[in-house]
Design a protein around this motif. Structure first.
Motif, short mmCIF file in Angstrom:
data_model
loop_
_atom_site.label_atom_id
_atom_site.label_comp_id
_atom_site.label_asym_id
_atom_site.label_seq_id
_atom_site.Cartn_x
_atom_site.Cartn_y
_atom_site.Cartn_z
N SER A 277 -6.81 60.18 112.59
CA SER A 277 -8.65 60.88 112.03
C SER A 277 -8.56 62.29 111.86
N ASP A 278 -9.43 62.77 111.51
CA ASP A 278 -9.96 63.88 111.13
C ASP A 278 -10.19 64.51 112.71
N LYS A 279 -10.61 65.71 112.88
CA LYS A 279 -10.84 66.12 114.04
C LYS A 279 -12.41 66.87 114.10
N LYS A 280 -12.97 66.88 113.49
CA LYS A 280 -14.49 66.68 113.63
C LYS A 280 -14.88 65.13 113.81
N GLU A 281 -14.44 64.04 113.10
CA GLU A 281 -14.87 63.07 113.49
C GLU A 281 -14.96 62.19 115.48
#
Length: 364
Positions: free
Chosen positions: A178-182
């Motif tokens: 997953s993307d860190k911001k997500e």
């Protein structure tokens, strides 16, 4: 390089149920890296019957672009592999039956041979000391090198070999991390802590201690989703009455990954898990991941940094979940981001490249 993988734990088609995919994933990753892969599936009929699986006819199969030679043997003591038509440079074995079979090939053809050790190997070495264990030790002795599927297995296997032991962990695909911001978003405003467990509902997975811990947490803002089916499903559901637990049944991997991406905590209190791809999937989705001590991915987890290690007992699970619930969102986010970093270190092709580096070392 032409590589022959010898194992009984390999699917012959998409309908071949109940086969963990870790070894197939190794094969596919090596194929993607440009190596020619063949599989000798040394199927022990007695083991297959005990596992309640279907026995497939002997012959040549092809699955996901890899040629598989399925050969059936009645017991592990009388294995005579037929490999005349297979052209290969090196042998890699997985699981005890695969290693016994690979040792026979090594004796016959003198090809380089790596034995990869799973938790099943350790179980055989400890339980069947009179005969099977001795044959397996002789097979390891014939191997040019050995590799362990996880750190805890490496540490225990040191008691059975003087050889240098490499590591052969599973990997997670980059696009599944997953993307860190997500990930940070899900820890921003938590109304209910979503906990996930993905597991076969069998004794070794030790799920009754998790259910009992959740019963004591029923007045907390937590909800547990258990994915999977198995022999103990009915008893577990009965034991879970009154707790904040949902039994989700068998779902696709895509559905499980989607749930993990929205969840906060993952726990699998297994006893003697080889590596546990489910732990890796949870880390890749930024879950606070709880792993049993001396099992699964425990050697990669730094307690309180990128996850937690516990003795898998009811009171320990209950106390740890309460501890996590009391942490502020910044602490939770930090552990979650460290979990993503660990998943990135165990990325699919990184693991495959390291695996092939270890193979090339002993092929020189």
């Amino acid at each position: 390089m032409k590589i022959l993988i010898v194992t009984d734990l390999y699917p012959l088609n998409n309908l071949h149920k109940g086969i963990p995919l870790a070894i197939e994933n190794f094969a596919l990753a090596l194929k993607d890296l440009g190596h020619e892969i063949f599989v000798l599936r040394a199927d022990l009929i007695i083991n297959t019957l005990l596992r309640g699986r279907k026995i497939y006819a002997q012959g040549t199969y092809e699955h996901n672009g890899i040629k598989i030679y399925n050969q059936n043997f009645v017991t592990p003591f009388y294995i005579n592999p037929k490999i005349k038509d297979i052209d290969f440079d090196v042998i890699i074995s997985h699981m005890p039956s695969g290693t016994l079979c690979a040792a026979k090939i090594k004796k016959k053809l003198k090809k380089p041979f790596m034995a990869v050790v799973h938790s099943s190997d350790l179980e055989v070495l400890k339980k069947y000391k009179l005969y099977f264990s001795k044959k397996l030790k002789n097979a390891y002795a014939l191997a040019d090198t050995v590799a362990a599927r996880s750190m805890w297995i490496k540490n225990e296997f040191k008691n059975y070999t003087n050889k240098e032991i490499a590591l052969a962990p599973s990997g997670i695909k980059k696009e599944e991390i997953s993307d860190k911001k997500e990930v940070l978003k899900k820890f921003e405003d938590i109304k209910t802590f979503e906990i996930v467990c993905t597991s076969s509902l069998i004794k070794r997975k030790n799920l009754f201690v998790l259910v009992e811990a959740m019963k004591n947490l029923k007045n907390q803002n937590v909800n547990l989703k258990i994915f999977g089916t198995g022999k103990l499903e009915k008893k577990l559901k009965q034991a879970a009455l009154g707790a904040n637990i949902e039994f989700m049944g068998q779902k696709t991997r895509k559905e499980i990954l989607e749930t993990l991406s929205k969840s906060h905590i993952f726990i699998l209190p297994s006893i003697r898990e080889t590596f546990g791809l489910s732990y890796l999937e949870a880390l890749a989705k930024g879950c606070i991941t709880i792993c049993s001590k001396n099992s699964g991915i425990s050697g990669y987890i730094k307690n309180g940094v990128n996850g937690y290690i516990i003795e898998p007992k009811k009171e320990n699970i209950e106390n740890l979940i309460n501890k996590i619930l009391k942490k502020d969102k910044d602490e939770l986010k930090k552990i979650s981001l460290n979990a993503l970093d660990l998943a990135s270190d165990l990325e699919y092709y990184k693991c495959a490249k390291k695996y092939i580096e270890n193979i090339k070392k002993f092929c020189k």
